[in-house]
Design an enzyme around this catalytic site. Structure first.
Site, PDB file in Angstrom:
ATOM      1  N   ARG A  20       0.807  -1.241   0.000  1.00 34.15           N
ATOM      2  CA  ARG A  20       0.000   0.000   0.000  1.00 34.15           C
ATOM      3  C   ARG A  20       0.832   1.279   0.000  1.00 34.15           C
ATOM      4  O   ARG A  20       0.461   2.282   0.604  1.00 34.15           O
ATOM      5  CB  ARG A  20      -0.967   0.025   1.194  1.00 34.15           C
ATOM      6  N   GLU A  38      -2.640   3.648   6.935  1.00 29.38           N
ATOM      7  CA  GLU A  38      -2.740   3.503   5.475  1.00 29.38           C
ATOM      8  C   GLU A  38      -3.386   4.772   4.907  1.00 29.38           C
ATOM      9  O   GLU A  38      -2.959   5.304   3.902  1.00 29.38           O
ATOM     10  CB  GLU A  38      -3.583   2.276   5.110  1.00 29.38           C
ATOM     11  N   SER A  76      -9.598   1.178   4.367  1.00 33.99           N
ATOM     12  CA  SER A  76      -8.784   0.727   5.506  1.00 33.99           C
ATOM     13  C   SER A  76      -8.046   1.893   6.139  1.00 33.99           C
ATOM     14  O   SER A  76      -7.463   2.714   5.441  1.00 33.99           O
ATOM     15  CB  SER A  76      -7.760  -0.309   5.049  1.00 33.99           C
TER      16      SER A  76
END
Ligand SMILES: Cc1cc2nc3c(=O)[nH]c(=O)nc-3n(C[C@H](O)[C@H](O)[C@H](O)COP(=O)(O)OP(=O)(O)OC[C@H]3O[C@@H](n4cnc5c(N)ncnc54)[C@H](O)[C@@H]3O)c2cc1C
Length: 313
Positions: A181, A300, A230
């Site tokens: 990510r 994230e 997320s």
């Protein structure tokens, strides 16, 4: 914020708006441009008309020492209540020439991720099934190395075209430092086009894989509520959602924000949430997970703007 209470645009805003051909909006609200619908305005939002206009804009910002941020679809952003002091760049959907050459597709970074999936299907190509249903633009997907259990951008990206104040160039994927990510773009670089390499394959199987992956997420994630997806990266060998849930925070609220009762790694805006509410939830989860499991969760979601010294710790 009402028209009357909105601060006057800084002096450089008029200077920049006078130089570029694209659309400029002073004091542009950012909340409606993010999926969680939270946050204050940007000093100036600019939608460059074309690559030459973007080059001019980046040079002007450098010359005037104005901070710059690229906004995709805002599907992974928490914008501060105070907003962003500087220029926010939003590329049009069709920015730069798109091409198709056998297994290679070149797509505009302002295009939605769904365009990659559609183009692949139309060309009889497979390999980007993971991208089905991921919100956002292709530029944002590169910057975040977006993906799911079945794949991520780094599996298909061959090179990206970036614009910087020094000019435009293509950067091979090997130099982008793709990791879970994240990716390492040069500072201040705006991704303008993305070249992917796919492969011919069984389209029916490809479709079935996409449907199964999207269906899994539909069942396990609050996709119909305002959220940024997320919040934390999963720590090695575990799931952030499991850890947050184990700390009893599923459904926990702060003001208008809540740790989702569907997936504990998602914050949802129940209506009227502020960035402060969201940050309070993030801070609480990090604290509880650290105390109980000794694990420091990494964000994230990207924080954007001035949070007035408030941190996630
Ligand atoms: C309901 C929901 C479900 C989600 N599910 C997933 C999922 O399954 N998998 C997943 O990986 N993510 C998921 N996400 C998160 C999000 O979709 C991805 O992170 C997506 O890639 C963000 O793209 P964006 O265009 O919205 O980027 P933004 O949120 O606008 O920006 C994210 C970052 O990318 C940078 N950026 C954006 N465009 C450019 C550009 N052209 N050049 C340089 N930098 C740029 C921004 O500056 C920022 O740092 C989900 C989000 C939501 C709301």
């Amino acid at each position: 914020m009402t028209e009357a209470s909105r601060p006057a645009p800084p002096a450089w805003a008029g200077e920049i708006a006078g130089r570029v051909r694209g659309e400029c909006q002073a004091g542009a609200p950012l909340a409606p441009r993010t999926s969680v619908r939270v946050g204050g305005p940007a000093d100036l939002l600019v939608r460059p008309a074309d690559p030459a206009d973007l080059a001019l804009l980046l040079r002007a910002c450098e010359e005037l020492s104005v901070p710059v941020l690229v906004l995709g679809a805002g599907a992974n952003l928490l914008v501060a209540d105070a907003g962003f002091r500087g220029v926010v760049i939003r590329l049009p959907i069709d920015f730069g020439e798109e091409t198709e050459d056998g297994e290679r597709l070149v797509l505009s970074s302002g295009a939605p991720v769904s365009r990659l999936v559609q183009r692949a299907q139309a060309a009889g190509l497979t390999g980007c099934e993971f991208a089905a249903g991921i919100p956002g633009t292709l530029g944002g997907a590169v910057a975040m190395n977006a993906g799911t259990r079945i794949g991520e951008m780094k599996d298909v990206v061959e090179r990206v075209e970036v614009a910087t104040p020094a000019g435009a160039r293509w950067i091979p994927a090997a130099e982008l430092g793709f990791a879970y990510r994240t990716c390492r773009l040069p500072p201040g670089a705006v991704v303008t086009r993305v070249q992917v390499r796919l492969r011919p394959g069984d389209l029916a199987r490809s479709l079935a894989a996409m449907e199964a992956d999207v269906e899994h997420r539909r069942r396990t994630q609050p996709l119909h509520q305002p959220t940024w997806g997320s919040t934390f990266r999963n720590p090695p060998g575990d799931h952030a959602g499991r850890l947050i849930e184990a700390c009893g925070l599923k459904g926990h609220r702060a003001g208008g924000a809540m740790w989702s009762d569907v997936h504990a790694n998602f914050v949802v805006n129940l209506g009227g949430a502020t960035a402060r509410d969201c940050l309070a939830l993030i801070r609480l989860a990090r604290q509880r997970v650290r105390e109980r499991f000794g694990i420091a969760l990494d964000l994230e979601v990207r924080l954007l703007g001035d949070f007035g010294g408030e941190s996630v710790d």
